[in-house]
Scaffold this motif. Structure first.
Motif, PDB file in Angstrom:
ATOM      1  N   GLY A   1       3.720  -5.362  -8.753  1.00 26.20           N
ATOM      2  CA  GLY A   1       2.843  -6.414  -9.491  1.00 26.20           C
ATOM      3  C   GLY A   1       2.282  -7.601  -8.712  1.00 26.20           C
ATOM      4  N   LEU A   2       2.050  -7.286  -7.339  1.00 27.55           N
ATOM      5  CA  LEU A   2       0.733  -8.202  -6.940  1.00 27.55           C
ATOM      6  C   LEU A   2      -0.491  -6.901  -6.663  1.00 27.55           C
ATOM      7  N   ARG A   3      -0.703  -6.228  -7.603  1.00 26.56           N
ATOM      8  CA  ARG A   3      -2.045  -5.707  -7.492  1.00 26.56           C
ATOM      9  C   ARG A   3      -2.300  -5.966  -9.004  1.00 26.56           C
ATOM     10  N   ILE A   4      -1.351  -7.083 -10.127  1.00 25.14           N
ATOM     11  CA  ILE A   4      -2.562  -7.245 -11.300  1.00 25.14           C
ATOM     12  C   ILE A   4      -2.549  -8.401 -10.377  1.00 25.14           C
ATOM     13  N   ILE A   5      -3.094  -9.325  -9.705  1.00 23.06           N
ATOM     14  CA  ILE A   5      -3.474 -10.737  -9.016  1.00 23.06           C
ATOM     15  C   ILE A   5      -4.560 -10.299  -7.977  1.00 23.06           C
ATOM     16  N   PRO A   6      -5.801 -10.746  -8.541  1.00 30.13           N
ATOM     17  CA  PRO A   6      -6.594 -10.736  -7.707  1.00 30.13           C
ATOM     18  C   PRO A   6      -6.269 -11.647  -6.597  1.00 30.13           C
ATOM     19  N   ALA A   7      -7.289 -10.752  -5.484  1.00 36.22           N
ATOM     20  CA  ALA A   7      -6.813 -11.011  -4.197  1.00 36.22           C
ATOM     21  C   ALA A   7      -6.084 -11.496  -3.568  1.00 36.22           C
ATOM     22  N   VAL A   8      -4.602 -10.296  -3.846  1.00 44.03           N
ATOM     23  CA  VAL A   8      -3.533 -10.571  -2.365  1.00 44.03           C
ATOM     24  C   VAL A   8      -3.586  -9.512  -1.938  1.00 44.03           C
ATOM     25  N   PRO A   9      -4.366  -9.746   0.016  1.00 51.08           N
ATOM     26  CA  PRO A   9      -4.090  -8.441   1.161  1.00 51.08           C
ATOM     27  C   PRO A   9      -2.428  -7.905   0.773  1.00 51.08           C
ATOM     28  N   VAL A  10      -2.425  -6.624   0.265  1.00 55.66           N
ATOM     29  CA  VAL A  10      -1.186  -6.581   1.040  1.00 55.66           C
ATOM     30  C   VAL A  10      -0.353  -4.873   1.596  1.00 55.66           C
ATOM     31  N   VAL A  11       0.561  -5.708   2.644  1.00 52.12           N
ATOM     32  CA  VAL A  11       1.098  -4.951   3.625  1.00 52.12           C
ATOM     33  C   VAL A  11       2.448  -3.982   3.614  1.00 52.12           C
ATOM     34  N   HIS A  12       2.169  -2.578   4.353  1.00 50.10           N
ATOM     35  CA  HIS A  12       4.105  -2.128   3.762  1.00 50.10           C
ATOM     36  C   HIS A  12       3.888  -1.640   5.310  1.00 50.10           C
ATOM     37  N   ILE A  13       5.473  -1.093   5.740  1.00 55.92           N
ATOM     38  CA  ILE A  13       5.123  -0.039   6.672  1.00 55.92           C
ATOM     39  C   ILE A  13       5.575   1.599   6.339  1.00 55.92           C
ATOM     40  N   ASN A  14       4.800   2.422   6.653  1.00 54.59           N
ATOM     41  CA  ASN A  14       5.374   4.090   6.068  1.00 54.59           C
ATOM     42  C   ASN A  14       5.383   5.193   7.246  1.00 54.59           C
ATOM     43  N   ARG A  15       6.188   5.357   7.651  1.00 57.94           N
ATOM     44  CA  ARG A  15       6.524   6.234   8.067  1.00 57.94           C
ATOM     45  C   ARG A  15       6.656   5.982  10.548  1.00 57.94           C
ATOM     46  N   ALA A  16       6.622   4.021  10.134  1.00 60.68           N
ATOM     47  CA  ALA A  16       6.770   3.205  11.441  1.00 60.68           C
ATOM     48  C   ALA A  16       5.113   3.125  11.903  1.00 60.68           C
ATOM     49  N   VAL A  17       4.473   3.319  10.320  1.00 61.15           N
ATOM     50  CA  VAL A  17       3.218   3.285  10.466  1.00 61.15           C
ATOM     51  C   VAL A  17       2.423   1.724   9.842  1.00 61.15           C
ATOM     52  N   MET A  18       2.414   0.873  10.265  1.00 60.90           N
ATOM     53  CA  MET A  18       2.104  -0.393   9.283  1.00 60.90           C
ATOM     54  C   MET A  18       0.088   0.029   8.517  1.00 60.90           C
ATOM     55  N   VAL A  19       0.400  -0.080   7.219  1.00 64.65           N
ATOM     56  CA  VAL A  19      -0.759   0.241   6.367  1.00 64.65           C
ATOM     57  C   VAL A  19      -1.235  -1.186   5.874  1.00 64.65           C
ATOM     58  N   LEU A  20      -2.431  -1.341   6.182  1.00 63.71           N
ATOM     59  CA  LEU A  20      -3.039  -2.432   4.715  1.00 63.71           C
ATOM     60  C   LEU A  20      -3.747  -1.517   3.632  1.00 63.71           C
ATOM     61  N   GLU A  21      -3.178  -1.989   2.438  1.00 58.04           N
ATOM     62  CA  GLU A  21      -3.090  -1.496   0.576  1.00 58.04           C
ATOM     63  C   GLU A  21      -4.903  -1.274   0.317  1.00 58.04           C
ATOM     64  N   PRO A  22      -5.424  -0.249   0.055  1.00 57.25           N
ATOM     65  CA  PRO A  22      -7.012  -0.626  -0.657  1.00 57.25           C
ATOM     66  C   PRO A  22      -6.923  -1.984  -1.683  1.00 57.25           C
ATOM     67  N   PRO A  23      -7.901  -1.774  -1.833  1.00 61.18           N
ATOM     68  CA  PRO A  23      -8.084  -3.860  -3.021  1.00 61.18           C
ATOM     69  C   PRO A  23      -7.933  -3.007  -4.862  1.00 61.18           C
ATOM     70  N   SER A  24      -6.619  -3.391  -5.334  1.00 61.05           N
ATOM     71  CA  SER A  24      -6.650  -3.248  -6.479  1.00 61.05           C
ATOM     72  C   SER A  24      -8.139  -3.641  -7.602  1.00 61.05           C
ATOM     73  N   GLU A  25      -7.284  -2.985  -8.964  1.00 62.49           N
ATOM     74  CA  GLU A  25      -8.553  -2.584  -9.869  1.00 62.49           C
ATOM     75  C   GLU A  25      -8.775  -4.312 -10.030  1.00 62.49           C
ATOM     76  N   ALA A  26      -7.486  -5.517  -9.835  1.00 61.40           N
ATOM     77  CA  ALA A  26      -8.150  -7.064 -10.011  1.00 61.40           C
ATOM     78  C   ALA A  26      -9.386  -7.348  -9.342  1.00 61.40           C
ATOM     79  N   THR A  27      -8.796  -7.217  -7.965  1.00 59.97           N
ATOM     80  CA  THR A  27      -9.451  -7.978  -6.689  1.00 59.97           C
ATOM     81  C   THR A  27     -10.971  -7.097  -6.772  1.00 59.97           C
ATOM     82  N   LEU A  28     -10.977  -5.693  -7.336  1.00 61.14           N
ATOM     83  CA  LEU A  28     -12.938  -5.847  -7.312  1.00 61.14           C
ATOM     84  C   LEU A  28     -13.097  -5.984  -8.865  1.00 61.14           C
TER      85      LEU A  28
END
Length: 200
Positions: free
Chosen positions: A127-154
């Motif tokens: 849902g947040l990927r359709i909103i421009p300029a929202v950096p999203v962070v999540h944990i994947n296998r005990a590693v924190m990841v900053l997701e690439p910018p969404s199409e809306a952000t670019l």
């Protein structure tokens, strides 16, 4: 963190800073599940946030997300204690609503307060990927990841760059207008003095 990933994250945060006005300390909205997973994986959440976002951070949690943690009971007391160290972000919900809905409403349609969102919820991340300029962070296998910018952000970034190249209305007002140069009207030309025969 690997050198290559750190370089990528540095570029990403530079994009958010230059194009959308993000400033340190970065305000991070953290959901309840992120707190739980961090405790399970024994992650130092604040240190991880600082490393991934390449700067000072200010973790925040809403009352609705705190309510979700309280509902877990004493089993999740460590996650509750962690969340209590974060700044409380007012969400203005009199009755607690699901964390996803709460965070989505706090971010709004434009993320005008420049939040980074740390969430494990796939539906919220989508849902947040359709909103421009929202950096999203999540944990994947005990590693924190900053997701690439969404199409809306670019797209929003490109639009901002185009607008910055165009002169604003006050700038246009100061630009001198081209005034047409008035040509002098010339009368009928006389004969060429050299062509006139001298009187004898």
């Amino acid at each position: 963190m690997r050198q290559k990933r750190a370089k990528t994250y540095r570029k990403l945060m530079h994009l958010y800073s230059m194009s959308f006005g993000f400033r340190q300390p970065y305000q991070i909205l953290v959901d309840s599940e992120m707190c739980q997973i961090a405790m399970d994986a024994k992650l130092d959440l604040i240190k991880q946030f600082s490393t991934v976002l390449q700067g000072n951070v200010k973790p925040m949690i809403t009352q609705c997300c705190m309510h979700e943690l309280y509902l877990q009971g004493k089993v999740r007391q460590a996650a509750v204690d962690l969340a209590k160290t974060f700044e409380r972000r007012k969400c203005n919900h009199r009755e607690a609503i699901p964390g996803d809905e709460c965070l989505s409403s706090v971010v709004g349609d434009t993320n005008k307060h420049r939040y980074v969102v740390a969430t494990q919820s796939q539906s919220l991340r989508n849902g947040l990927r359709i909103i421009p300029a929202v950096p999203v962070v999540h944990i994947n296998r005990a590693v924190m990841v900053l997701e690439p910018p969404s199409e809306a952000t670019l797209k929003a970034k490109e639009l901002n760059e185009e607008q910055s190249l165009r002169p604003s209305a006050p700038e246009l007002a100061t630009v001198p207008r081209d005034t047409p140069v008035s040509k002098k009207r010339k009368g009928p030309k006389g004969p060429n003095p050299l062509s006139i025969k001298k009187k004898k």
